[in-house]
Design an enzyme around this catalytic site. Structure first.
Site, PDB file in Angstrom:
ATOM      1  N   TYR A  50       0.855  -1.194   0.000  1.00 18.93           N
ATOM      2  CA  TYR A  50       0.000   0.000   0.000  1.00 18.93           C
ATOM      3  C   TYR A  50       0.888   1.240   0.000  1.00 18.93           C
ATOM      4  O   TYR A  50       1.966   1.223  -0.546  1.00 18.93           O
ATOM      5  CB  TYR A  50      -0.995  -0.074   1.169  1.00 18.93           C
ATOM      6  CG  TYR A  50      -2.154   0.815   0.908  1.00 18.93           C
ATOM      7  CD1 TYR A  50      -2.905   0.650  -0.260  1.00 18.93           C
ATOM      8  CD2 TYR A  50      -2.457   1.873   1.743  1.00 18.93           C
ATOM      9  CE1 TYR A  50      -3.935   1.518  -0.580  1.00 18.93           C
ATOM     10  CE2 TYR A  50      -3.490   2.749   1.431  1.00 18.93           C
ATOM     11  CZ  TYR A  50      -4.224   2.561   0.269  1.00 18.93           C
ATOM     12  OH  TYR A  50      -5.225   3.425  -0.050  1.00 18.93           O
ATOM     13  N   ARG A 103      -7.946  10.911  -9.199  1.00 22.48           N
ATOM     14  CA  ARG A 103      -7.132  11.623  -8.205  1.00 22.48           C
ATOM     15  C   ARG A 103      -6.428  10.596  -7.330  1.00 22.48           C
ATOM     16  O   ARG A 103      -6.756  10.421  -6.170  1.00 22.48           O
ATOM     17  CB  ARG A 103      -8.042  12.526  -7.363  1.00 22.48           C
ATOM     18  CG  ARG A 103      -7.331  13.562  -6.544  1.00 22.48           C
ATOM     19  CD  ARG A 103      -8.191  13.998  -5.382  1.00 22.48           C
ATOM     20  NE  ARG A 103      -8.553  12.861  -4.537  1.00 22.48           N
ATOM     21  CZ  ARG A 103      -7.871  12.491  -3.462  1.00 22.48           C
ATOM     22  NH1 ARG A 103      -6.799  13.140  -3.082  1.00 22.48           N
ATOM     23  NH2 ARG A 103      -8.265  11.450  -2.750  1.00 22.48           N
ATOM     24  N   LYS A 121      -6.229  -1.852  -1.512  1.00 23.35           N
ATOM     25  CA  LYS A 121      -7.176  -1.649  -0.403  1.00 23.35           C
ATOM     26  C   LYS A 121      -7.845  -2.964   0.001  1.00 23.35           C
ATOM     27  O   LYS A 121      -8.004  -3.260   1.172  1.00 23.35           O
ATOM     28  CB  LYS A 121      -8.290  -0.669  -0.831  1.00 23.35           C
ATOM     29  CG  LYS A 121      -7.883   0.773  -0.734  1.00 23.35           C
ATOM     30  CD  LYS A 121      -8.356   1.394   0.561  1.00 23.35           C
ATOM     31  CE  LYS A 121      -7.405   2.426   1.058  1.00 23.35           C
ATOM     32  NZ  LYS A 121      -7.875   3.774   1.115  1.00 23.35           N
ATOM     33  N   GLU A 193     -13.156   5.388  -3.960  1.00 26.87           N
ATOM     34  CA  GLU A 193     -11.732   5.571  -3.695  1.00 26.87           C
ATOM     35  C   GLU A 193     -11.106   6.478  -4.748  1.00 26.87           C
ATOM     36  O   GLU A 193     -11.221   6.209  -5.944  1.00 26.87           O
ATOM     37  CB  GLU A 193     -11.075   4.175  -3.725  1.00 26.87           C
ATOM     38  CG  GLU A 193      -9.747   4.102  -3.080  1.00 26.87           C
ATOM     39  CD  GLU A 193      -9.774   4.437  -1.608  1.00 26.87           C
ATOM     40  OE1 GLU A 193      -8.961   5.278  -1.218  1.00 26.87           O
ATOM     41  OE2 GLU A 193     -10.567   3.868  -0.841  1.00 26.87           O
ATOM     42  N   ASP A 194     -10.469   7.548  -4.313  1.00 27.14           N
ATOM     43  CA  ASP A 194      -9.663   8.402  -5.201  1.00 27.14           C
ATOM     44  C   ASP A 194     -10.427   8.947  -6.407  1.00 27.14           C
ATOM     45  O   ASP A 194      -9.948   8.939  -7.536  1.00 27.14           O
ATOM     46  CB  ASP A 194      -8.389   7.654  -5.651  1.00 27.14           C
ATOM     47  CG  ASP A 194      -7.406   7.510  -4.481  1.00 27.14           C
ATOM     48  OD1 ASP A 194      -7.695   8.074  -3.418  1.00 27.14           O
ATOM     49  OD2 ASP A 194      -6.376   6.844  -4.629  1.00 27.14           O
ATOM     50  N   ASP A 216     -13.543   6.518   1.552  1.00 29.96           N
ATOM     51  CA  ASP A 216     -12.405   6.415   2.464  1.00 29.96           C
ATOM     52  C   ASP A 216     -11.636   7.727   2.557  1.00 29.96           C
ATOM     53  O   ASP A 216     -11.126   8.081   3.605  1.00 29.96           O
ATOM     54  CB  ASP A 216     -11.487   5.283   1.998  1.00 29.96           C
ATOM     55  CG  ASP A 216     -10.508   4.885   3.096  1.00 29.96           C
ATOM     56  OD1 ASP A 216     -10.933   4.816   4.256  1.00 29.96           O
ATOM     57  OD2 ASP A 216      -9.330   4.668   2.797  1.00 29.96           O
ATOM     58  N   ASP A 217     -11.555   8.483   1.442  1.00 33.28           N
ATOM     59  CA  ASP A 217     -10.789   9.726   1.450  1.00 33.28           C
ATOM     60  C   ASP A 217     -11.473  10.779   2.317  1.00 33.28           C
ATOM     61  O   ASP A 217     -10.814  11.586   2.961  1.00 33.28           O
ATOM     62  CB  ASP A 217     -10.620  10.265   0.019  1.00 33.28           C
ATOM     63  CG  ASP A 217     -10.063   9.192  -0.912  1.00 33.28           C
ATOM     64  OD1 ASP A 217      -8.941   8.737  -0.668  1.00 33.28           O
ATOM     65  OD2 ASP A 217     -10.758   8.781  -1.854  1.00 33.28           O
ATOM     66  N   ASN A 358      -0.209  11.892   1.178  1.00 35.74           N
ATOM     67  CA  ASN A 358       0.507  10.714   0.658  1.00 35.74           C
ATOM     68  C   ASN A 358       0.846  10.934  -0.813  1.00 35.74           C
ATOM     69  O   ASN A 358       0.178  11.706  -1.470  1.00 35.74           O
ATOM     70  CB  ASN A 358      -0.398   9.471   0.751  1.00 35.74           C
ATOM     71  CG  ASN A 358      -0.464   8.946   2.166  1.00 35.74           C
ATOM     72  OD1 ASN A 358       0.515   8.966   2.889  1.00 35.74           O
ATOM     73  ND2 ASN A 358      -1.629   8.467   2.562  1.00 35.74           N
ATOM     74  N   ASN A 402      -2.867   6.226   9.337  1.00 37.56           N
ATOM     75  CA  ASN A 402      -3.119   5.452   8.126  1.00 37.56           C
ATOM     76  C   ASN A 402      -4.560   4.959   8.133  1.00 37.56           C
ATOM     77  O   ASN A 402      -5.020   4.395   9.125  1.00 37.56           O
ATOM     78  CB  ASN A 402      -2.152   4.250   8.118  1.00 37.56           C
ATOM     79  CG  ASN A 402      -2.138   3.534   6.792  1.00 37.56           C
ATOM     80  OD1 ASN A 402      -3.161   3.433   6.110  1.00 37.56           O
ATOM     81  ND2 ASN A 402      -0.985   3.028   6.420  1.00 37.56           N
TER      82      ASN A 402
END
Length: 502
Positions: A50, A103, A121, A193-194, A216-217, A358, A402
């Site tokens: 990860y 992203r 993930k 995600e992203d 999650d972000d 990150n 994290n």
């Protein structure tokens, strides 16, 4: 013996990306051994499978691509998404992690090559949260990319066209969300995600009342950071309401964390949300978010526009707002300069400094900088891992905020209780459970997060707390409620072991 042999094999590579490729190769070849290795050496291998290594893997995904992992759904399959989902060999899916690659971490638009994120993930869902690997489905929605370098790269694995937007994009996503629910039922967890900011907030808002969705972000990051702050209060004293928060970065992570801090503070003090928000300030690329800018702000920034004269940069904002907590979610490396940290140390006896961006290259400052420039007084945590720092004879161990602390246990809690919607109180329950796992021994080292070595135990406690809250709110469908939720969580967890044959 195989674990011993494999860890030596992985360690012989000097380059993190080669370690990543060796691990992915093992996951394809022997899934059980992959998970056994990851669980037994979690602190060493987590940064390999990860962040930060997965970022580099996504950038080079086309050139290291051997065989496909996960399911790709492209714009060309509009109108047939249900059929595409039916092609996936596993029928009993409990968790889907989906991205459109716009992203990826702090690296920007990587298009189809963002698949490394859902794959990574979900391997953590299994290793850290005990969700069965066969119940996990990584999905990348390919709507093109605006990354010129990828569009001109012959090894790029996705559609070679500019990103679809607007109605075309919304229709594709809606068809996808509908097809997932038709195929896998009401209780499948869909983790976004992203996605880029505008889409991330819209998708979460649009589907939170009809699907079991989690971003999650926005939400995972917020839950982890809140847990760290609750734990840090044991070192600095006071309640959340006694502190002032200043953020650098007002995107998904920044506004998500700010909102969850406000929710928890409001819950603790019974003060209205509008009142509590006034202790939380955000700085974006144009300076401090203040009420005179309200008309030009994106909707998710508006609640944070407070009365104040305009302030152009972070240092001036610190000197005027006098925060006790500084949080970086900007995706911009080296933005917490020496002056910034010194200003925080001048205002506070123990400044709390979280540089969360990150991968490591985008971190607002390093652990060493935070401790040195604050004369060893800072309470520090980061998004990517940093080694321990020695300063004036004392060793400081930086914590890692994290998301892997939260989402695997959070997901397990939803699955084992058959929860059908995500309520903000479930995120608060996850934070409280994580903060409660920090021991005195951890505090003595300056840690505000527990070490990753016990992560499966931590995940079981988070799952139990989340499930308990879901039962209390009437969102859980698995009845009757198990008597001991921690034991039940542990009994639900997948453990990689070979079957014994006579």
């Amino acid at each position: 013996m195989q674990v011993k042999k494999m860890i030596q094999h992985v360690r012989q590579y000097q380059v993190p990306l080669q370690k990543y490729m060796a691990m992915m190769d093992l996951q394809e070849r022997n899934e059980r051994l992959f998970y056994k290795l990851l669980i037994d050496h979690v602190e060493e291998l987590l940064p390999v499978v990860y962040t930060p290594t997965v970022g580099e893997a996504c950038q080079k995904y086309g050139s290291i691509f051997m065989r496909p992992q996960g399911l790709y759904i492209s714009l060309k399959e509009k109108g047939k998404i249900r059929e595409v989902l039916r092609n996936w060999p596993e029928k009993n899916i409990q968790v889907i992690v989906v991205t459109d690659g716009e992203r990826i971490l702090g690296l920007g638009d990587l298009g189809c090559q963002g698949m490394g994120i859902p794959v990574g993930k979900l391997s953590l869902y299994t290793a850290l949260g005990g969700v069965r690997p066969s119940a996990c489905l990584p999905i990348t929605i390919d709507v093109g990319t605006n990354n010129e370098k990828l569009l001109n790269d012959e090894l790029y694995i996705g559609l070679k066209q500019r990103r679809a937007t607007g109605q075309e994009y919304a229709e594709l996503m809606h068809e996808f969300m509908t097809a997932v629910k038709q195929t896998y039922g009401e209780k499948v967890l869909i983790q976004f995600e992203d996605f880029a900011n505008h889409n991330a907030f819209d998708l979460l808002e649009k589907y939170r009342s009809t699907h079991l969705v989690f971003n999650d972000d926005i939400q995972g990051t917020a839950s982890v950071v809140l847990a760290g702050l609750v734990a840090a209060l044991k070192l600095v004293g006071g309640n959340l309401a006694d502190h002032r928060f200043l953020f650098l970065g007002a995107g998904e992570a920044g506004t998500g964390i700010a909102e969850l801090i406000a929710l928890e503070t409001s819950k603790q003090t019974n003060a209205p949300l509008e009142e509590v928000r006034k202790n939380i300030w955000l700085v974006d690329s144009k300076g401090l978010i203040v009420s005179s800018r309200k008309d030009s702000l994106q909707h998710f920034k508006k609640p944070w526009a407070h009365e104040h004269e305009p302030v152009k940069n972070l240092l001036d904002a610190i000197n005027q707002i006098k925060p006790t907590v500084l949080i970086g979610t900007s995706g911009q490396g080296r933005t917490f300069t020496k002056e910034v940290i010194e200003a925080m140390a001048a205002i506070n006896k123990r400044p709390i400094i979280l540089s969360l961006s990150n991968p490591t290259s985008q971190s607002e400052c390093t652990a060493e900088e935070a401790y040195k420039w604050s004369q060893g007084r800072a309470i520090f945590a980061s998004g990517s891992p940093f080694p321990p720092v020695e300063y004036e004879g004392k060793v400081f161990v930086p914590g890692q905020a994290n998301n892997a602390y939260i989402f695997p246990g959070f997901g397990l809690g939803l699955i084992m209780s058959g929860t059908i919607r995500v309520h903000d109180d479930l995120l608060l329950a996850a934070s409280e459970a994580l903060a409660a796992q920090v021991t005195q021994e951890n505090f003595d080292k300056g840690l505000i997060f527990p070490p990753f070595t016990n992560i499966r135990k931590i995940s079981a406690h988070i799952a139990a707390n989340v499930a308990a809250k879901a039962y209390e709110l009437g969102l859980a469908t698995r009845l009757p409620q198990p008597k001991d939720l921690v034991k039940f969580a542990e009994s639900c967890m997948y453990t990689p072991a070979y079957r014994t044959y006579r």
